[in-house]
Design a protein around this motif. Structure first.
Motif, PDB file in Angstrom:
ATOM      1  N   ILE A 273       0.830  -1.209   0.000  1.00 46.28           N
ATOM      2  CA  ILE A 273       0.000   0.000   0.000  1.00 46.28           C
ATOM      3  C   ILE A 273       0.860   1.253   0.000  1.00 46.28           C
ATOM      4  O   ILE A 273       0.543   2.244  -0.651  1.00 46.28           O
ATOM      5  CB  ILE A 273      -0.958  -0.022   1.210  1.00 46.28           C
ATOM      6  CG1 ILE A 273      -1.960  -1.169   1.042  1.00 46.28           C
ATOM      7  CG2 ILE A 273      -1.685   1.307   1.348  1.00 46.28           C
ATOM      8  CD1 ILE A 273      -2.901  -1.345   2.207  1.00 46.28           C
ATOM      9  N   GLY A 274       1.973   1.224   0.757  1.00 47.61           N
ATOM     10  CA  GLY A 274       2.920   2.337   0.749  1.00 47.61           C
ATOM     11  C   GLY A 274       2.415   3.605   1.396  1.00 47.61           C
ATOM     12  O   GLY A 274       2.868   4.693   1.067  1.00 47.61           O
ATOM     13  N   GLN A 275       1.475   3.483   2.331  1.00 53.66           N
ATOM     14  CA  GLN A 275       0.973   4.662   3.029  1.00 53.66           C
ATOM     15  C   GLN A 275       1.197   4.506   4.526  1.00 53.66           C
ATOM     16  O   GLN A 275       1.605   3.447   5.011  1.00 53.66           O
ATOM     17  CB  GLN A 275      -0.519   4.859   2.746  1.00 53.66           C
ATOM     18  CG  GLN A 275      -0.812   5.265   1.318  1.00 53.66           C
ATOM     19  CD  GLN A 275      -2.266   5.665   1.148  1.00 53.66           C
ATOM     20  OE1 GLN A 275      -3.050   5.581   2.072  1.00 53.66           O
ATOM     21  NE2 GLN A 275      -2.610   6.111  -0.043  1.00 53.66           N
ATOM     22  N   ARG A 276       0.899   5.583   5.250  1.00 62.88           N
ATOM     23  CA  ARG A 276       1.065   5.544   6.693  1.00 62.88           C
ATOM     24  C   ARG A 276       0.151   4.493   7.318  1.00 62.88           C
ATOM     25  O   ARG A 276      -0.944   4.237   6.847  1.00 62.88           O
ATOM     26  CB  ARG A 276       0.765   6.911   7.293  1.00 62.88           C
ATOM     27  CG  ARG A 276       1.744   7.976   6.845  1.00 62.88           C
ATOM     28  CD  ARG A 276       1.581   9.237   7.665  1.00 62.88           C
ATOM     29  NE  ARG A 276       0.199   9.729   7.676  1.00 62.88           N
ATOM     30  CZ  ARG A 276      -0.217  10.740   8.413  1.00 62.88           C
ATOM     31  NH1 ARG A 276       0.636  11.353   9.205  1.00 62.88           N
ATOM     32  NH2 ARG A 276      -1.458  11.143   8.374  1.00 62.88           N
ATOM     33  N   VAL A 277       0.634   3.912   8.396  1.00 63.56           N
ATOM     34  CA  VAL A 277      -0.097   2.853   9.068  1.00 63.56           C
ATOM     35  C   VAL A 277      -0.969   3.450  10.167  1.00 63.56           C
ATOM     36  O   VAL A 277      -0.495   4.238  10.977  1.00 63.56           O
ATOM     37  CB  VAL A 277       0.890   1.832   9.673  1.00 63.56           C
ATOM     38  CG1 VAL A 277       0.129   0.714  10.354  1.00 63.56           C
ATOM     39  CG2 VAL A 277       1.807   1.287   8.600  1.00 63.56           C
ATOM     40  N   ASN A 278      -2.222   3.070  10.181  1.00 62.74           N
ATOM     41  CA  ASN A 278      -3.156   3.577  11.175  1.00 62.74           C
ATOM     42  C   ASN A 278      -3.092   2.703  12.426  1.00 62.74           C
ATOM     43  O   ASN A 278      -3.505   1.544  12.402  1.00 62.74           O
ATOM     44  CB  ASN A 278      -4.569   3.583  10.588  1.00 62.74           C
ATOM     45  CG  ASN A 278      -5.557   4.312  11.478  1.00 62.74           C
ATOM     46  OD1 ASN A 278      -5.188   4.894  12.487  1.00 62.74           O
ATOM     47  ND2 ASN A 278      -6.817   4.268  11.103  1.00 62.74           N
ATOM     48  N   VAL A 279      -2.549   3.241  13.512  1.00 61.13           N
ATOM     49  CA  VAL A 279      -2.303   2.494  14.740  1.00 61.13           C
ATOM     50  C   VAL A 279      -3.176   3.028  15.865  1.00 61.13           C
ATOM     51  O   VAL A 279      -3.329   4.240  16.014  1.00 61.13           O
ATOM     52  CB  VAL A 279      -0.818   2.598  15.147  1.00 61.13           C
ATOM     53  CG1 VAL A 279      -0.566   1.910  16.483  1.00 61.13           C
ATOM     54  CG2 VAL A 279       0.060   1.983  14.069  1.00 61.13           C
ATOM     55  N   SER A 280      -3.735   2.120  16.661  1.00 58.26           N
ATOM     56  CA  SER A 280      -4.496   2.522  17.847  1.00 58.26           C
ATOM     57  C   SER A 280      -3.525   2.795  18.982  1.00 58.26           C
ATOM     58  O   SER A 280      -2.913   1.870  19.518  1.00 58.26           O
ATOM     59  CB  SER A 280      -5.482   1.420  18.252  1.00 58.26           C
ATOM     60  OG  SER A 280      -6.029   1.697  19.521  1.00 58.26           O
ATOM     61  N   ARG A 281      -3.389   4.050  19.337  1.00 62.58           N
ATOM     62  CA  ARG A 281      -2.476   4.425  20.416  1.00 62.58           C
ATOM     63  C   ARG A 281      -2.893   3.794  21.743  1.00 62.58           C
ATOM     64  O   ARG A 281      -2.046   3.323  22.512  1.00 62.58           O
ATOM     65  CB  ARG A 281      -2.461   5.950  20.518  1.00 62.58           C
ATOM     66  CG  ARG A 281      -1.802   6.499  21.756  1.00 62.58           C
ATOM     67  CD  ARG A 281      -1.699   8.004  21.622  1.00 62.58           C
ATOM     68  NE  ARG A 281      -1.788   8.659  22.921  1.00 62.58           N
ATOM     69  CZ  ARG A 281      -1.618   9.946  23.101  1.00 62.58           C
ATOM     70  NH1 ARG A 281      -1.365  10.720  22.067  1.00 62.58           N
ATOM     71  NH2 ARG A 281      -1.709  10.482  24.292  1.00 62.58           N
ATOM     72  N   GLU A 282      -4.192   3.736  22.000  1.00 62.39           N
ATOM     73  CA  GLU A 282      -4.675   3.187  23.262  1.00 62.39           C
ATOM     74  C   GLU A 282      -4.351   1.697  23.382  1.00 62.39           C
ATOM     75  O   GLU A 282      -3.856   1.234  24.418  1.00 62.39           O
ATOM     76  CB  GLU A 282      -6.190   3.401  23.387  1.00 62.39           C
ATOM     77  CG  GLU A 282      -6.624   4.844  23.539  1.00 62.39           C
ATOM     78  CD  GLU A 282      -6.550   5.624  22.231  1.00 62.39           C
ATOM     79  OE1 GLU A 282      -6.530   6.861  22.294  1.00 62.39           O
ATOM     80  OE2 GLU A 282      -6.498   4.991  21.156  1.00 62.39           O
ATOM     81  N   ILE A 283      -4.620   0.935  22.318  1.00 67.45           N
ATOM     82  CA  ILE A 283      -4.389  -0.509  22.373  1.00 67.45           C
ATOM     83  C   ILE A 283      -2.895  -0.823  22.437  1.00 67.45           C
ATOM     84  O   ILE A 283      -2.471  -1.711  23.187  1.00 67.45           O
ATOM     85  CB  ILE A 283      -5.020  -1.210  21.157  1.00 67.45           C
ATOM     86  CG1 ILE A 283      -6.549  -1.020  21.174  1.00 67.45           C
ATOM     87  CG2 ILE A 283      -4.681  -2.691  21.150  1.00 67.45           C
ATOM     88  CD1 ILE A 283      -7.229  -1.621  22.380  1.00 67.45           C
ATOM     89  N   LEU A 284      -2.093  -0.086  21.687  1.00 68.20           N
ATOM     90  CA  LEU A 284      -0.654  -0.323  21.728  1.00 68.20           C
ATOM     91  C   LEU A 284      -0.107  -0.036  23.118  1.00 68.20           C
ATOM     92  O   LEU A 284       0.755  -0.761  23.625  1.00 68.20           O
ATOM     93  CB  LEU A 284       0.054   0.545  20.684  1.00 68.20           C
ATOM     94  CG  LEU A 284       1.568   0.347  20.563  1.00 68.20           C
ATOM     95  CD1 LEU A 284       1.905  -1.107  20.289  1.00 68.20           C
ATOM     96  CD2 LEU A 284       2.135   1.232  19.471  1.00 68.20           C
ATOM     97  N   SER A 285      -0.614   0.994  23.754  1.00 65.89           N
ATOM     98  CA  SER A 285      -0.193   1.317  25.109  1.00 65.89           C
ATOM     99  C   SER A 285      -0.564   0.196  26.080  1.00 65.89           C
ATOM    100  O   SER A 285       0.246  -0.230  26.908  1.00 65.89           O
ATOM    101  CB  SER A 285      -0.833   2.633  25.556  1.00 65.89           C
ATOM    102  OG  SER A 285      -0.541   2.909  26.903  1.00 65.89           O
ATOM    103  N   LEU A 286      -1.781  -0.315  25.957  1.00 66.90           N
ATOM    104  CA  LEU A 286      -2.211  -1.420  26.820  1.00 66.90           C
ATOM    105  C   LEU A 286      -1.442  -2.701  26.517  1.00 66.90           C
ATOM    106  O   LEU A 286      -1.125  -3.485  27.420  1.00 66.90           O
ATOM    107  CB  LEU A 286      -3.717  -1.662  26.635  1.00 66.90           C
ATOM    108  CG  LEU A 286      -4.652  -0.558  27.128  1.00 66.90           C
ATOM    109  CD1 LEU A 286      -6.074  -0.826  26.651  1.00 66.90           C
ATOM    110  CD2 LEU A 286      -4.600  -0.449  28.639  1.00 66.90           C
TER     111      LEU A 286
END
Length: 402
Positions: A152-165
């Motif tokens: 895809i070559g685009q920015r990755v949409n990441v859940s900040r809340e889930i990554l933190s948990l």
């Protein structure tokens, strides 16, 4: 070990080969030696293999292309047990009901030109990975997350809340698809079908026991290897970086450095199968399969983890591992710390830093895992050029410094 992937447009638009090539290149770990592709206009597939004779005339050439009744079919399978021709003939005879009769670990993609459908499926225990994402009207699927992201070559949409948990939660609680908002995973024992009129997904076989078939451990390897502590700080650093390359999202446990070292020794000895003690199976069978698959791909070895009896489970982290990770964490530069603030939030990060300031910790195994996850998060983000859409200026400015 092999990787499958592809791009499909059910509306009949032609697929870009450059996207497919980026996907193939990003998954080279799962197939260092051989690769092949099927180009079908609106459906393109790739197959990477580490088998030395994967595309010889007497072997199973994939993606396998079949012509029946004037229609074309294309099939790719990530499996050591299944042959594409046998699977295709079962599909022609039984349709999607053939999935229930397939044994072993597998992930497969099948394009049916007659019905104009794309079928993705995974084995009942989830031994082989398979992800997909719908972007710009196209279906991207691959064995690794990095395959989709690269295509895809685009920015990755990441859940900040889930990554933190995820950083402080027990292993196996959160999966990659919880962290990466736009990506879906074909679940264990699940089939996903894409067609002109939409998508459907269903469980073709319910996985109730979450236990492997005991027969898979018999007669394959006499030696059961046990992870052991690593006292060499330089070796710990090297094996941490190896593990970082293998995983598609921040992931860590205390046995991982010693497992990397163990697999490397077996690879140098020319072994093609390693059976090892895995104490994570009692905590999360899905995580155990995931680690087994990724590390096996990294070292080009088929890996089978065997359960350890609870009375035999011992803490195997090295005495030098915690202080090494602690020193590594507190020596992060300003841009890395800004990145972690953007990912986790300032309060959460401050809490963790206070937690690690003291060298005396009651639960060292948990501390080691959290520290390892934090260090890997920074380095993985750098290596993947990960951009987080958190909607805050601090996150964007931090990422611009990476």
């Amino acid at each position: 070990m092999s990787a499958i992937g592809g791009i499909a447009d059910m509306k009949g638009r032609e697929v870009s080969f450059s996207e497919l090539d980026r996907m193939r290149a990003s998954m080279s770990l799962r197939g260092r030696k051989r690769s092949n592709a099927y180009i079908g206009g609106s459906v393109d597939m790739i197959y990477n293999s580490s088998l030395p004779n994967a595309f010889d005339s007497d072997e199973d050439v994939q993606p396998a292309v079949f012509e029946r009744g004037g229609y074309s079919y294309a099939l790719s399978i990530d499996s050591e047990e299944l042959h594409s021709h046998a699977v295709f003939e079962k599909y022609r005879l039984c349709g999607i009901d053939m999935l229930g009769s397939l044994g072993g670990g597998f992930a497969l993609a099948l394009y049916d030109g007659e019905r104009k459908i794309l079928l993705l499926a995974r084995d009942k225990y989830g031994k082989k990975p398979l992800f997909y994402q719908i972007h710009d009207g196209k279906i991207y699927f691959s064995s690794e997350l990095k395959g989709i992201f690269s295509a895809i070559g685009q920015r990755v949409n990441v859940s900040r809340e889930i990554l933190s948990l995820h950083m402080s939660a027990p292993m196996g609680v959160y999966r990659a698809t919880n962290i990466f908002c736009d990506v879906c995973e074909v679940l264990a024992g699940e089939c996903v079908i894409f067609g002109e009129f939409g998508m459907s997904r269903f469980r073709y076989r319910e996985n109730r026991t979450q236990r492997p078939n005991k027969k898979e451990f018999r007669g394959k390897h006499k030696e059961l290897l046990r992870p052991y502590p690593i006292n060499d700080v330089g070796k710990i650093s090297e094996t941490l970086n190896d593990a970082l390359i293998a995983f598609d999202y921040p992931q860590f446990d205390v046995d991982m450095p010693s497992l990397c070292e163990l697999f490397e020794i077996c690879r140098k000895k020319g072994k093609d199968l390693v059976r090892f003690e895995d104490n994570t199976r009692s905590k999360s069978i899905s995580y155990a399969y995931e680690r087994q698959d990724r590390l096996g791909a990294l070292f080009g070895i088929s890996a089978v983890g065997a359960s350890v009896r609870r009375d035999e489970e011992t803490e195997r982290y090295s005495g030098s591992l915690f202080p090494f990770l602690r020193e590594r964490f507190f020596s992060l530069d300003a841009s890395s710390k800004s990145f972690l603030v953007a990912v986790m939030g300032e309060k959460k990060l401050e809490y963790l830093m206070r937690r690690f300031e003291s060298e005396k910790n009651k639960d060292t195994e948990a501390e080691v895992r959290i520290l390892g996850m934090l260090c890997q998060c920074v380095e993985w983000a750098r290596s993947r050029e990960l951009a987080i859409r958190s909607g805050c200026d601090d996150a964007q400015s931090a990422l611009s410094m990476m």
